[in-house]
Design a protein around this motif. Structure first.
Motif, PDB file in Angstrom:
ATOM      1  N   ASN A 134      15.522  17.542 -15.332  1.00 50.61           N
ATOM      2  CA  ASN A 134      15.450  17.014 -16.665  1.00 50.61           C
ATOM      3  C   ASN A 134      15.120  15.569 -16.947  1.00 50.61           C
ATOM      4  OD1 ASN A 134      18.247  17.116 -15.231  1.00 50.61           O
ATOM      5  ND2 ASN A 134      18.576  15.460 -16.818  1.00 50.61           N
ATOM      6  N   HIS A 135      15.216  15.023 -15.709  1.00 54.04           N
ATOM      7  CA  HIS A 135      14.923  13.303 -15.747  1.00 54.04           C
ATOM      8  C   HIS A 135      13.420  13.181 -15.999  1.00 54.04           C
ATOM      9  CE1 HIS A 135      18.916  12.349 -14.492  1.00 54.04           C
ATOM     10  NE2 HIS A 135      18.548  11.150 -14.314  1.00 54.04           N
ATOM     11  N   PHE A 136      12.656  14.048 -15.553  1.00 57.00           N
ATOM     12  CA  PHE A 136      11.124  13.946 -15.887  1.00 57.00           C
ATOM     13  C   PHE A 136      10.908  14.110 -17.392  1.00 57.00           C
ATOM     14  CE2 PHE A 136       9.506  16.082 -11.812  1.00 57.00           C
ATOM     15  CZ  PHE A 136      10.023  15.139 -11.133  1.00 57.00           C
ATOM     16  N   TYR A 137      11.963  14.364 -18.202  1.00 54.38           N
ATOM     17  CA  TYR A 137      11.746  14.728 -19.819  1.00 54.38           C
ATOM     18  C   TYR A 137      12.708  13.895 -20.631  1.00 54.38           C
ATOM     19  CZ  TYR A 137       9.611  19.086 -18.025  1.00 54.38           C
ATOM     20  OH  TYR A 137       8.791  19.882 -17.407  1.00 54.38           O
ATOM     21  N   ARG A 138      13.444  12.888 -19.942  1.00 53.88           N
ATOM     22  CA  ARG A 138      14.508  12.222 -20.656  1.00 53.88           C
ATOM     23  C   ARG A 138      13.573  11.152 -21.422  1.00 53.88           C
ATOM     24  NH1 ARG A 138      19.082   9.804 -17.181  1.00 53.88           N
ATOM     25  NH2 ARG A 138      18.285   7.835 -18.085  1.00 53.88           N
ATOM     26  N   ASP A 139      13.936  10.904 -22.530  1.00 46.51           N
ATOM     27  CA  ASP A 139      13.183  10.156 -23.720  1.00 46.51           C
ATOM     28  C   ASP A 139      13.210   8.665 -23.222  1.00 46.51           C
ATOM     29  OD1 ASP A 139      12.603  12.238 -25.187  1.00 46.51           O
ATOM     30  OD2 ASP A 139      13.788  11.582 -26.969  1.00 46.51           O
ATOM     31  N   ASP A 140      14.208   8.269 -22.717  1.00 44.83           N
ATOM     32  CA  ASP A 140      14.274   6.671 -22.459  1.00 44.83           C
ATOM     33  C   ASP A 140      13.261   6.463 -20.973  1.00 44.83           C
ATOM     34  OD1 ASP A 140      16.199   8.186 -21.004  1.00 44.83           O
ATOM     35  OD2 ASP A 140      16.935   6.434 -20.312  1.00 44.83           O
ATOM     36  N   LEU A 141      13.397   7.341 -20.135  1.00 44.88           N
ATOM     37  CA  LEU A 141      12.631   7.581 -18.858  1.00 44.88           C
ATOM     38  C   LEU A 141      10.952   7.585 -19.282  1.00 44.88           C
ATOM     39  CD1 LEU A 141      14.739   9.326 -16.393  1.00 44.88           C
ATOM     40  CD2 LEU A 141      14.816   6.903 -16.742  1.00 44.88           C
ATOM     41  N   ARG A 142      10.834   8.401 -20.232  1.00 43.34           N
ATOM     42  CA  ARG A 142       9.305   8.635 -20.365  1.00 43.34           C
ATOM     43  C   ARG A 142       9.007   7.309 -21.376  1.00 43.34           C
ATOM     44  NH1 ARG A 142       7.837  11.963 -23.869  1.00 43.34           N
ATOM     45  NH2 ARG A 142       9.708  12.327 -24.977  1.00 43.34           N
ATOM     46  N   TYR A 143       9.844   6.761 -21.974  1.00 40.96           N
ATOM     47  CA  TYR A 143       9.356   5.368 -22.655  1.00 40.96           C
ATOM     48  C   TYR A 143       8.999   4.388 -21.768  1.00 40.96           C
ATOM     49  CZ  TYR A 143       9.812   1.110 -25.478  1.00 40.96           C
ATOM     50  OH  TYR A 143       9.837  -0.066 -25.924  1.00 40.96           O
TER      51      TYR A 143
END
Length: 382
Positions: A134-143
């Motif tokens: 799920n970390h590949f898809y987290r909004d804050d990480l993608r930003y």
């Protein structure tokens, strides 16, 4: 969103424990245009009844075991959420039955089984097979990744991250699970929970070339090392340190922020599940903070990506190879700790740099996604 004329994926759940209750079902219930649960099974009849009760799923859809579920014609794909030691065998059986598979992480209990996961994926090229991250898809990480791709802090040269928490059995929490107390998988909590952190590091910093790890055991409630100190050298030339501690005594409040130091600024990622923060500072002594609220830590977007792969042939970000690459960092770290030596990390075939996920058909990062994003600026000049 789905597409007109495309029917929802008929989904079977194999395992209905805490991961389904706390992580996957809250996302699935908001994706009725993409999924419909047509069958479910669990080794615990009580757990099956609990799932039916809180989800509103017809109890008649419960099946006695996975063989019966996998033989059903009204199951297109399965979500595998069983204890780590059983993930491989269940995924293997599901693929052999002709089902598409979204499997909980990690990809393998050790190095040998990680290789077996890769071979399993290669043996079923006609099926969508994802090991969730799920970390590949987290909004804050993608930003944050988009900022890095745009050169917002220049060339990243140093990563620093310390994660220290108390971890003791608590009813209704993942720490209460008996198989986590005496793990039958190499790496213990660092393969189970810590592999998410490795995914985050790889998403933001790129692939890892060298590791030098040390471990300690300081938690009486788990039969595995609680502490990992890991020095990293990235293929792009940056260096980093990741320290994780899961202890059985209270830990004073700590920021537990991830910091990326670049030639033109610094990026800090922190906050709680309820409120994630990404702060970028520059050479002009100003900082820009974006706060993310009401996001689900990436599980909804992960399910959307899986559905897009099944229904439209999109190549999923969370491939088996990417999950193996995450797990192999942990395995190699434990190799390094045992040998007291810095060790090279071989590239995982089919992995490479983690792609940046965007909603299908969109150039934006957040188009059609729920959640709040609030930005502010400040100065930290003396």
């Amino acid at each position: 969103m789905g597409a007109p004329g495309i029917l929802p994926i008929r989904l079977g759940l194999i395992g209905t424990g805490l991961a389904i209750e706390k992580l996957h079902w809250p996302a699935l219930r908001g994706l009725t245009d993409r999924y419909v649960v047509t069958a479910f099974t669990d080794s615990s009849a009580e757990q099956s009844r609990r799932f039916a009760a809180y989800s509103g799923t017809d109890p008649a859809l419960a099946t006695p075991d996975r063989a019966v579920l996998l033989a059903r014609d009204d199951v297109d794909a399965v979500l595998v959420s069983v204890p780590i030691p059983h993930l491989y065998e269940v995924a293997r059986d599901a693929l052999a039955a002709g089902k598409d598979v979204l499997c909980e992480k990690p990809a393998g209990v050790d190095t040998d089984q990680a290789a077996a996961f890769l071979a399993l994926a290669a043996a079923h090229p006609d099926r969508t097979f994802v090991v969730g991250e799920n970390h590949f898809y987290r909004d804050d990480l993608r930003y944050a990744r988009a900022l890095l791709d745009d050169g917002a802090i220049g060339r990243v040269h140093l990563m620093a991250w310390r994660h220290a928490v108390r971890s003791v059995p608590r009813a209704g929490n993942f720490t209460s699970t008996p198989w986590r107390h005496r793990p039958r998988y190499r790496g213990g909590v660092h393969l189970d929970a810590g592999v998410h952190h490795i995914a985050q590091i790889r998403l933001l910093c790129g692939d890892i070339a060298w590791v030098h790890g040390a471990v300690q055991t300081a938690n009486s409630t788990i039969d595995a090392p609680s502490d990992l100190a890991l020095n990293l050298v990235f293929t792009g030339g940056a260096i980093g340190n990741y320290t994780a501690s899961y202890v059985d005594i209270p830990v004073p409040p700590e920021p537990n922020d991830m910091r990326l130091y670049g030639t033109e600024g610094v990026l800090v990622l922190g906050g709680s599940e309820a409120e994630r923060r990404v702060t970028r500072s520059g050479a002009d002594a100003t900082s820009h903070t974006t706060v993310f609220r009401d996001i689900d830590n990436g599980y909804r977007s992960e399910l959307v990506d899986f559905a897009d792969a099944v229904q439209f042939g999109v190549r999923p970000v969370g491939s088996v190879a990417q999950s193996v690459a995450n797990a192999m960092v942990v395995q190699r770290a434990f190799d390094s700790a045992e040998r007291t030596a810095a060790l090279a990390l071989d590239p995982v075939p089919g992995a490479g740099p983690v792609p940046l996920w965007r909603p299908r058909g969109s150039a934006g990062l957040f188009d059609g996604l729920p959640g709040q994003r609030i930005s502010s600026s400040a100065s930290f000049a003396a």
